[in-house]
Scaffold this active site. Structure first.
Site, PDB file in Angstrom:
ATOM      1  N   LEU A  46      -7.613   1.496   3.302  1.00 22.97           N
ATOM      2  CA  LEU A  46      -7.119   2.835   2.968  1.00 22.97           C
ATOM      3  C   LEU A  46      -6.850   2.977   1.468  1.00 22.97           C
ATOM      4  O   LEU A  46      -6.862   4.081   0.947  1.00 22.97           O
ATOM      5  CB  LEU A  46      -5.844   3.142   3.763  1.00 22.97           C
ATOM      6  N   GLN A  61       0.807  -1.221   0.000  1.00 23.61           N
ATOM      7  CA  GLN A  61       0.000   0.000   0.000  1.00 23.61           C
ATOM      8  C   GLN A  61       0.843   1.275   0.000  1.00 23.61           C
ATOM      9  O   GLN A  61       0.316   2.365  -0.214  1.00 23.61           O
ATOM     10  CB  GLN A  61      -0.933   0.028   1.224  1.00 23.61           C
TER      11      GLN A  61
HETATM   12 NI    NI Z   1      -6.441  -2.729   3.221  1.00 21.20          NI
END
Ligand code: NI
Length: 184
Positions: free
Chosen positions: A97, A50
């Site tokens: 997120l 991420q």
């Molecule tokens: Ni996630």
């Protein structure tokens, strides 16, 4: 340093994270930046893909759940492997997120046995349950190139299609910085 969070649609979110060792470049700094990035975005977990790194590393802090039924868990997980999952599956509304403003029920086992290394690269075999297990399963999936929306039904997926497309184009309203695939 707060890092931009990779948005849905970026290929790095689909890569299987490789194992790392203590020589991985600037690892302590990366972990520190991941904590800062996660807290800034009010997340309870964050996986290295991420922030654009396809490695087997994630962090989790369940204290924000404030659930007295479960002890708080704050840990760094490196080279983790789920060895076993058990118990009757339960639904929980997950978010991510990298996939802002979408929440969907995902059904997962309540218990798991995880093998992982901590920041000092010591090995652990540890059982987790409840919210801690849930966060670990979600972040672990990130390191396997998997996202929670992969679990929703075909019908739901079709309904989410435009929202997901919008996120991948940078259209999501968020109060943290994102890395948009088409803007690179
Ligand atoms: Ni996630």
């Amino acid at each position: 340093m707060i890092l931009p969070i990779v948005a849905y649609g970026d290929a790095v979110l689909r890569k299987v994270g490789v194992s790392i060792d203590a020589n991985y470049k600037d690892l302590p700094q990366l972990i520190e930046n991941m904590w800062e990035t996660m807290y800034h975005a009010h997340g309870v977990g964050l996986a290295a893909p991420q922030v654009g790194k396809a490695i087997n590393l994630f962090i989790a802090d369940t204290s924000a759940f404030d659930d007295e039924n479960y002890p708080e868990m704050k840990k760094v997980f490196i080279n983790s492997e789920i060895l076993k999952e058990w118990g009757d599956k339960w639904d929980y509304e997950e978010g991510c997120l990298s996939i802002p403003n979408i929440r969907e029920n995902v059904s997962r086992h309540p218990n798991l046995l995880l093998r992982y290394q901590d920041e000092q690269f010591n090995w652990h075999e540890e059982e987790f349950d409840g919210i801690a297990a849930r966060v670990i399963q979600h972040e672990y999936d990130h390191c396997q190139g998997k996202l929670f929306v992969d679990y929703v039904s075909e019908l739901k997926r079709r309904l989410l299609k435009n929202k997901l497309l919008n996120i991948s184009k940078g259209g999501a309203r968020v109060d943290y910085k994102m890395r948009i695939p088409s803007h690179r």
